[in-house]
Design a protein around this motif. Sequence first.
Motif, PDB file in Angstrom:
ATOM      1  N   UNK A 169       0.836  -1.190   0.000  1.00  0.00           N
ATOM      2  CA  UNK A 169       0.000   0.000   0.000  1.00  0.00           C
ATOM      3  C   UNK A 169       0.881   1.253   0.000  1.00  0.00           C
ATOM      4  N   UNK A 170       0.753   2.076  -1.024  1.00  0.00           N
ATOM      5  CA  UNK A 170       1.566   3.301  -1.101  1.00  0.00           C
ATOM      6  C   UNK A 170       0.776   4.534  -0.686  1.00  0.00           C
ATOM      7  N   UNK A 171      -0.456   4.367  -0.265  1.00  0.00           N
ATOM      8  CA  UNK A 171      -1.277   5.511   0.120  1.00  0.00           C
ATOM      9  C   UNK A 171      -0.602   6.279   1.258  1.00  0.00           C
ATOM     10  N   UNK A 172      -0.487   7.593   1.085  1.00  0.00           N
ATOM     11  CA  UNK A 172       0.099   8.440   2.099  1.00  0.00           C
ATOM     12  C   UNK A 172       1.607   8.376   2.203  1.00  0.00           C
ATOM     13  N   UNK A 173       2.256   7.675   1.282  1.00  0.00           N
ATOM     14  CA  UNK A 173       3.692   7.476   1.365  1.00  0.00           C
ATOM     15  C   UNK A 173       4.420   8.289   0.292  1.00  0.00           C
ATOM     16  N   UNK A 174       5.719   8.492   0.527  1.00  0.00           N
ATOM     17  CA  UNK A 174       6.570   9.166  -0.458  1.00  0.00           C
ATOM     18  C   UNK A 174       7.151   8.109  -1.386  1.00  0.00           C
ATOM     19  N   UNK A 181      11.058   7.110 -18.360  1.00  0.00           N
ATOM     20  CA  UNK A 181      10.584   6.680 -19.671  1.00  0.00           C
ATOM     21  C   UNK A 181       9.102   6.351 -19.582  1.00  0.00           C
ATOM     22  N   UNK A 182       8.508   5.787 -20.649  1.00  0.00           N
ATOM     23  CA  UNK A 182       7.069   5.512 -20.613  1.00  0.00           C
ATOM     24  C   UNK A 182       6.626   4.671 -19.411  1.00  0.00           C
ATOM     25  N   UNK A 183       7.367   3.613 -19.079  1.00  0.00           N
ATOM     26  CA  UNK A 183       6.975   2.792 -17.931  1.00  0.00           C
ATOM     27  C   UNK A 183       7.144   3.582 -16.634  1.00  0.00           C
ATOM     28  N   UNK A 184       8.221   4.341 -16.518  1.00  0.00           N
ATOM     29  CA  UNK A 184       8.416   5.156 -15.330  1.00  0.00           C
ATOM     30  C   UNK A 184       7.310   6.188 -15.163  1.00  0.00           C
ATOM     31  N   UNK A 185       6.921   6.840 -16.258  1.00  0.00           N
ATOM     32  CA  UNK A 185       5.828   7.806 -16.186  1.00  0.00           C
ATOM     33  C   UNK A 185       4.526   7.131 -15.785  1.00  0.00           C
ATOM     34  N   UNK A 186       4.302   5.942 -16.283  1.00  0.00           N
ATOM     35  CA  UNK A 186       3.098   5.203 -15.897  1.00  0.00           C
ATOM     36  C   UNK A 186       3.168   4.792 -14.431  1.00  0.00           C
ATOM     37  N   UNK A 187       4.373   4.480 -13.926  1.00  0.00           N
ATOM     38  CA  UNK A 187       4.521   4.183 -12.501  1.00  0.00           C
ATOM     39  C   UNK A 187       4.204   5.418 -11.659  1.00  0.00           C
ATOM     40  N   UNK A 188       4.616   6.587 -12.131  1.00  0.00           N
ATOM     41  CA  UNK A 188       4.246   7.839 -11.458  1.00  0.00           C
ATOM     42  C   UNK A 188       2.725   7.963 -11.402  1.00  0.00           C
ATOM     43  N   UNK A 189       2.077   7.742 -12.548  1.00  0.00           N
ATOM     44  CA  UNK A 189       0.624   7.865 -12.619  1.00  0.00           C
ATOM     45  C   UNK A 189      -0.070   6.869 -11.701  1.00  0.00           C
ATOM     46  N   UNK A 190       0.430   5.635 -11.665  1.00  0.00           N
ATOM     47  CA  UNK A 190      -0.182   4.604 -10.819  1.00  0.00           C
ATOM     48  C   UNK A 190       0.006   4.938  -9.347  1.00  0.00           C
ATOM     49  N   UNK A 191       1.202   5.385  -8.963  1.00  0.00           N
ATOM     50  CA  UNK A 191       1.450   5.730  -7.564  1.00  0.00           C
ATOM     51  C   UNK A 191       0.503   6.837  -7.107  1.00  0.00           C
ATOM     52  N   UNK A 192       0.293   7.840  -7.946  1.00  0.00           N
ATOM     53  CA  UNK A 192      -0.637   8.910  -7.607  1.00  0.00           C
ATOM     54  C   UNK A 192      -2.070   8.384  -7.566  1.00  0.00           C
ATOM     55  N   UNK A 193      -2.419   7.527  -8.508  1.00  0.00           N
ATOM     56  CA  UNK A 193      -3.747   6.899  -8.507  1.00  0.00           C
ATOM     57  C   UNK A 193      -3.991   6.148  -7.202  1.00  0.00           C
ATOM     58  N   UNK A 194      -2.943   5.503  -6.681  1.00  0.00           N
ATOM     59  CA  UNK A 194      -3.065   4.698  -5.468  1.00  0.00           C
ATOM     60  C   UNK A 194      -2.948   5.519  -4.186  1.00  0.00           C
ATOM     61  N   UNK A 195      -2.842   6.830  -4.320  1.00  0.00           N
ATOM     62  CA  UNK A 195      -2.890   7.674  -3.140  1.00  0.00           C
ATOM     63  C   UNK A 195      -1.575   8.070  -2.527  1.00  0.00           C
ATOM     64  N   UNK A 196      -0.457   7.952  -3.261  1.00  0.00           N
ATOM     65  CA  UNK A 196       0.828   8.388  -2.724  1.00  0.00           C
ATOM     66  C   UNK A 196       0.757   9.865  -2.337  1.00  0.00           C
ATOM     67  N   UNK A 197       1.364  10.183  -1.205  1.00  0.00           N
ATOM     68  CA  UNK A 197       1.344  11.569  -0.742  1.00  0.00           C
ATOM     69  C   UNK A 197       2.229  12.454  -1.591  1.00  0.00           C
ATOM     70  N   UNK A 198       3.321  11.898  -2.079  1.00  0.00           N
ATOM     71  CA  UNK A 198       4.267  12.641  -2.902  1.00  0.00           C
ATOM     72  C   UNK A 198       4.980  11.665  -3.816  1.00  0.00           C
ATOM     73  N   UNK A 231      16.220  12.118  -0.512  1.00  0.00           N
ATOM     74  CA  UNK A 231      14.788  11.884  -0.678  1.00  0.00           C
ATOM     75  C   UNK A 231      14.178  11.092   0.476  1.00  0.00           C
ATOM     76  N   UNK A 232      14.896  10.094   0.980  1.00  0.00           N
ATOM     77  CA  UNK A 232      14.379   9.253   2.067  1.00  0.00           C
ATOM     78  C   UNK A 232      12.968   8.749   1.732  1.00  0.00           C
ATOM     79  N   UNK A 233      12.831   8.185   0.530  1.00  0.00           N
ATOM     80  CA  UNK A 233      11.525   7.733   0.061  1.00  0.00           C
ATOM     81  C   UNK A 233      11.115   6.429   0.741  1.00  0.00           C
ATOM     82  N   UNK A 234       9.830   6.310   1.035  1.00  0.00           N
ATOM     83  CA  UNK A 234       9.305   5.070   1.601  1.00  0.00           C
ATOM     84  C   UNK A 234       9.392   3.931   0.582  1.00  0.00           C
ATOM     85  N   UNK A 235       9.100   4.278  -0.671  1.00  0.00           N
ATOM     86  CA  UNK A 235       9.098   3.302  -1.765  1.00  0.00           C
ATOM     87  C   UNK A 235       9.864   3.897  -2.936  1.00  0.00           C
ATOM     88  N   UNK A 236      10.721   3.090  -3.553  1.00  0.00           N
ATOM     89  CA  UNK A 236      11.443   3.511  -4.751  1.00  0.00           C
ATOM     90  C   UNK A 236      11.168   2.492  -5.856  1.00  0.00           C
TER      91      UNK A 236
END
Length: 344
Positions: A169-174, A181-198, A231-236
């Motif tokens: 669950x990435x909701x509320x996480x960085x 690239x295209x897959x990376x951009x889609x991963x950005x879109x999916x993370x935001x769709x799933x509620x990532x805070x940032x 960055x100290x990201x929760x998920x990379x």
Amino acid sequence: MTNLAVVAHAADDLRIDDIGEPIPDADEAVVAVAYGGVCGSDLHYWRHGAAGASILREPLVLGHELSGTVVRAAADGSGPAVGTPVAVHPLTPRGDGVTPWPEERPNLAPASTYLGSAMHLPHTQGGFAERVALPTRMLFPLPAGLDLRTAVLAEPAAVAWHAVGQAGDVAGRRVAVIGSGPIGLLAVAVALHHGAAEVIATDLHELPRSLAEARGARALDARDEAAIAELHADVVIESSGTVPGLASAIAAARRGGTVVLLGLQAAGGVTAPLATAITRELTLTGSFRFGGEFVDVVQALADGSLDVDGIVTHVVPAGDAVTAFATAADSSASSKVVLAFDGR
């Protein structure tokens, strides 16, 4: 009638061939392909005559990112009717009778086939053709509101959806995405769709960084090692498939964080800062293709909750496939390049 297809014969030998009218099996429908997305594996077959361990040994119709319309229904009565617009799930999961694998995860079946792949001989012919015969289990009718051009992103979006899901669950996480690239951009879109805070995305080039920012992400130059380490990201999500990208992914993760290895690294050993991964107690997890996520992706594309606007930067007539492939190979000037088979 001719049935023109994009066929890789060898390295630097990409042709438009007439492959003849498809002859479907009883459980196959004939699909008039509207759009086909050019993937990195397609580029590897064109440039090198191989994609990793999958080596061209006979001519191969490329393409596994597909949308189109059923023009001949399956004889056994299965699947969608004539006139139905569809997206295509290109995987056929298959065991080898020896290697164990979790059957609830079909993407890990050891002897699977994938459209447009030279892994097996005879090769699994792909879908970059005006008309193709496909098993009806691969065909997903498009919900109302989902056009064929957007639907061609269903397969790569499912790859990204699966990768983000590998982190839990990435909701509320960085979330940081290494490589836009295209897959990376889609991963950005999916993370935001799933509620990532940032979401923070990196890339070497301005175009993909600007496209990531258009999704709502913060973008960093991939060479800015100091900023990435802070960055100290929760998920990379490592989407570049490069050794420097792998190092950046580990550097970007917070202590106790998760790194999803989505970009395919070169075969054999690669250098990585594993001491950092150990002392931070990072969770490193792979991500390969996708399974049952496809239906969720199609629905998210249809209702607009998955923002893919602008990720397709070029639509090129299939007859100009060589030009399209050269454009797709230049990540500084393009994102997803799509072939149009219906003249649009």
